[in-house]
Scaffold this active site. Structure first.
Site, PDB file in Angstrom:
ATOM      1  N   GLY A 137      -4.641 -48.721  -1.887  1.00 42.06           N
ATOM      2  CA  GLY A 137      -5.071 -50.056  -2.338  1.00 42.06           C
ATOM      3  C   GLY A 137      -4.300 -50.269  -3.483  1.00 42.06           C
ATOM      4  O   GLY A 137      -3.482 -49.467  -4.858  1.00 42.06           O
ATOM      5  N   ASP A 155      -5.313 -51.144  -7.028  1.00 43.23           N
ATOM      6  CA  ASP A 155      -5.676 -50.786  -7.925  1.00 43.23           C
ATOM      7  C   ASP A 155      -5.780 -49.412  -8.143  1.00 43.23           C
ATOM      8  O   ASP A 155      -4.819 -48.770  -9.264  1.00 43.23           O
ATOM      9  CB  ASP A 155      -7.763 -51.016  -7.721  1.00 43.23           C
ATOM     10  CG  ASP A 155      -8.161 -50.385  -6.698  1.00 43.23           C
ATOM     11  OD1 ASP A 155      -7.037 -49.979  -5.132  1.00 43.23           O
ATOM     12  OD2 ASP A 155      -8.986 -50.392  -6.391  1.00 43.23           O
TER      13      ASP A 155
HETATM   14  N1  LIG Z   1     -23.169 -55.455 -14.465  1.00 43.08           N
HETATM   15  C1  LIG Z   1     -23.025 -54.756 -13.204  1.00 43.08           C
HETATM   16  N2  LIG Z   1     -22.429 -54.843 -12.045  1.00 43.08           N
HETATM   17  C2  LIG Z   1     -22.018 -54.201 -10.883  1.00 43.08           C
HETATM   18  N3  LIG Z   1     -21.503 -52.772 -11.469  1.00 43.08           N
HETATM   19  C3  LIG Z   1     -22.061 -52.983 -12.675  1.00 43.08           C
HETATM   20  C4  LIG Z   1     -22.603 -53.390 -13.630  1.00 43.08           C
HETATM   21  N4  LIG Z   1     -22.806 -52.438 -14.537  1.00 43.08           N
HETATM   22  C5  LIG Z   1     -22.471 -51.088 -14.729  1.00 43.08           C
HETATM   23  N5  LIG Z   1     -22.091 -51.462 -13.486  1.00 43.08           N
HETATM   24  C6  LIG Z   1     -21.889 -50.148 -12.493  1.00 43.08           C
HETATM   25  O1  LIG Z   1     -20.777 -50.014 -12.322  1.00 43.08           O
HETATM   26  C7  LIG Z   1     -19.825 -49.638 -10.986  1.00 43.08           C
HETATM   27  C8  LIG Z   1     -18.829 -50.054 -10.321  1.00 43.08           C
HETATM   28  O2  LIG Z   1     -17.767 -50.159 -11.256  1.00 43.08           O
HETATM   29  P1  LIG Z   1     -16.193 -51.303 -11.775  1.00 43.08           P
HETATM   30  O3  LIG Z   1     -17.310 -52.560 -12.630  1.00 43.08           O
HETATM   31  O4  LIG Z   1     -15.088 -50.986 -11.894  1.00 43.08           O
HETATM   32  O5  LIG Z   1     -16.288 -52.109 -10.312  1.00 43.08           O
HETATM   33  P2  LIG Z   1     -15.104 -53.307  -9.652  1.00 43.08           P
HETATM   34  O6  LIG Z   1     -15.207 -54.228  -9.791  1.00 43.08           O
HETATM   35  O7  LIG Z   1     -16.326 -53.347  -8.405  1.00 43.08           O
HETATM   36  O8  LIG Z   1     -14.310 -52.981  -9.693  1.00 43.08           O
HETATM   37  P3  LIG Z   1     -12.829 -51.910  -8.821  1.00 43.08           P
HETATM   38  O9  LIG Z   1     -12.993 -52.349  -7.080  1.00 43.08           O
HETATM   39  O10 LIG Z   1     -12.065 -52.111  -8.796  1.00 43.08           O
HETATM   40  O11 LIG Z   1     -14.182 -50.464  -8.311  1.00 43.08           O
HETATM   41  C9  LIG Z   1     -21.082 -49.293  -9.964  1.00 43.08           C
HETATM   42  O12 LIG Z   1     -20.802 -48.835  -9.574  1.00 43.08           O
HETATM   43  C10 LIG Z   1     -22.143 -50.111 -11.253  1.00 43.08           C
HETATM   44  O13 LIG Z   1     -22.780 -48.811 -11.195  1.00 43.08           O
HETATM   45  C1  LIG Z   2     -10.368 -47.621  -1.761  1.00 43.62           C
HETATM   46  C2  LIG Z   2     -10.725 -49.449  -2.822  1.00 43.62           C
HETATM   47  C3  LIG Z   2     -11.715 -50.271  -2.095  1.00 43.62           C
HETATM   48  C4  LIG Z   2     -11.444 -49.061  -3.852  1.00 43.62           C
HETATM   49  O1  LIG Z   2     -10.843 -50.229  -4.857  1.00 43.62           O
HETATM   50  C5  LIG Z   2      -8.956 -49.713  -2.505  1.00 43.62           C
HETATM   51  O2  LIG Z   2      -8.424 -48.980  -2.874  1.00 43.62           O
HETATM   52  C6  LIG Z   2      -8.229 -50.304  -1.509  1.00 43.62           C
HETATM   53  O3  LIG Z   2      -8.812 -51.116  -0.750  1.00 43.62           O
HETATM   54  N1  LIG Z   2      -7.901 -49.670  -1.042  1.00 43.62           N
HETATM   55  C7  LIG Z   2      -7.648 -49.045   0.390  1.00 43.62           C
HETATM   56  C8  LIG Z   2      -7.412 -47.910   1.362  1.00 43.62           C
HETATM   57  C9  LIG Z   2      -6.390 -46.649   0.488  1.00 43.62           C
HETATM   58  O4  LIG Z   2      -6.338 -46.641  -0.698  1.00 43.62           O
HETATM   59  O5  LIG Z   2      -5.565 -45.878   1.352  1.00 43.62           O
HETATM   60  K   LIG Z   3     -12.702 -48.495  -7.545  1.00 50.63           K
END
Ligand SMILES: Nc1ncnc2c1ncn2[C@@H]1O[C@H](COP(=O)(O)OP(=O)(O)OP(=O)(O)O)[C@@H](O)[C@H]1O
Ligand SMILES: CC(C)(CO)[C@@H](O)C(=O)NCCC(=O)O
Ligand SMILES: [K+]
Length: 244
Positions: free
Chosen positions: A94, A96
């Site tokens: 990924g 990220d």
């Molecule tokens: N408003 C919100 N919406 C979604 N998740 C939230 C929120 N506030 C806190 N969280 C918490 O954050 C977590 C999700 O993390 P984050 O927002 O970093 O995810 P993301 O945007 O999908 O990013 P990534 O894909 O990088 O993990 C959830 O497990 C939840 O408990």
């Molecule tokens: C694991 C997630 C979903 C976390 O955002 C992302 O890093 C992703 O899609 N990764 C691909 C699989 C890997 O990192 O091996």
């Molecule tokens: K993540």
């Protein structure tokens, strides 16, 4: 000035940087993407570069829309990063996780680094002191665990986070909160303990939407930096400019 954008699995996060200093952070939904970026660029007229890393399903075109105003840079697996990638499937790693590993390498030179990102998924990424990226782990994040319990059973309700009263849950909701929240914390402490056994000296970086919540509960003392991915994007972009 640089506007960095992290398209996660759930939401989009952004930050405006002047060199290494953050001027403002943003969190928004996918359907507000263009309007929000437009507003940010209007407010910060000195932004010259828009730097994007995306694991979500947002079209590239949504960003290319701004290419007349700013230089648009998508960081991908094809870019050059400051570590050696020892992952057996580097093309499926990924972006990220790559950016987190890159930020850890640049910000904490010459030491072992473990990055834990508690977001939609929990990801663990390890870069050793010789700047070899070794890999880590992927597991379901806090909210995903609640959703999975509900979606894949007939009887379990959809709950949102609540502090478990005890590890011995004495009702359906309490059993679920204990399983999800304690399980989440035990998992992370367990991984950290395992790394501690194998590496005498390493720094831990804790980030993601649940980082602040977690930092208070882990038995291992770790400071959270919720914005580490955005900071890493900025640093990786500077690294790219200086090395391309
Ligand atoms: N408003 C919100 N919406 C979604 N998740 C939230 C929120 N506030 C806190 N969280 C918490 O954050 C977590 C999700 O993390 P984050 O927002 O970093 O995810 P993301 O945007 O999908 O990013 P990534 O894909 O990088 O993990 C959830 O497990 C939840 O408990
Ligand atoms: C694991 C997630 C979903 C976390 O955002 C992302 O890093 C992703 O899609 N990764 C691909 C699989 C890997 O990192 O091996
Ligand atoms: K993540």
């Amino acid at each position: 000035m640089v506007l960095t954008i992290d398209v996660g699995n759930t939401r989009i996060k952004g930050a405006v940087f002047e060199n290494d200093t953050v001027l403002e952070f943003f969190i928004f939904d996918k359907n507000e993407l263009q309007i929000k970026i437009k507003k940010i660029l209007k407010k910060f007229e000195k932004v010259t570069d828009l730097v994007v890393a995306s694991v979500g399903n947002v079209e590239k075109e949504s960003f290319l829309h701004f290419k007349n105003d700013v230089n648009v840079c998508f960081l991908t697996n094809e870019d050059h990063f400051p570590f050696k990638n020892n992952y057996a499937t580097p093309k499926t790693l990924g972006i990220d996780r790559i950016i987190l590993a890159s930020g850890a390498t640049l910000q904490y030179p010459k030491q072992n680094r473990l990055v834990i990102d508690a977001g939609t998924c929990i990801t663990y990424d390890f870069v050793d002191e010789n700047d070899n990226y070794l890999g880590g782990a992927i597991s379901p994040g806090l909210r995903l665990r609640y959703e999975a319990l509900h979606n894949y059973t007939a009887k379990l309700p959809l709950l949102t986070f609540e502090e478990p009263k005890s590890y011995v849950g004495n009702s359906t909701p309490e059993s679920m909160h204990s399983g999800v929240v304690n399980g989440f914390v035990y998992e992370i402490d367990g991984f950290i303990d395992q790394y501690k056994e194998d590496y005498s000296n390493f720094i831990i970086i804790l980030t993601g939407g649940d980082a602040l919540f977690l930092a208070k509960r882990l038995k291992n003392t770790i400071f959270a930096n919720s914005n580490f991915l955005l900071e890493s994007l900025n640093q990786t972009f500077q690294y790219k400019i200086n090395n391309d």
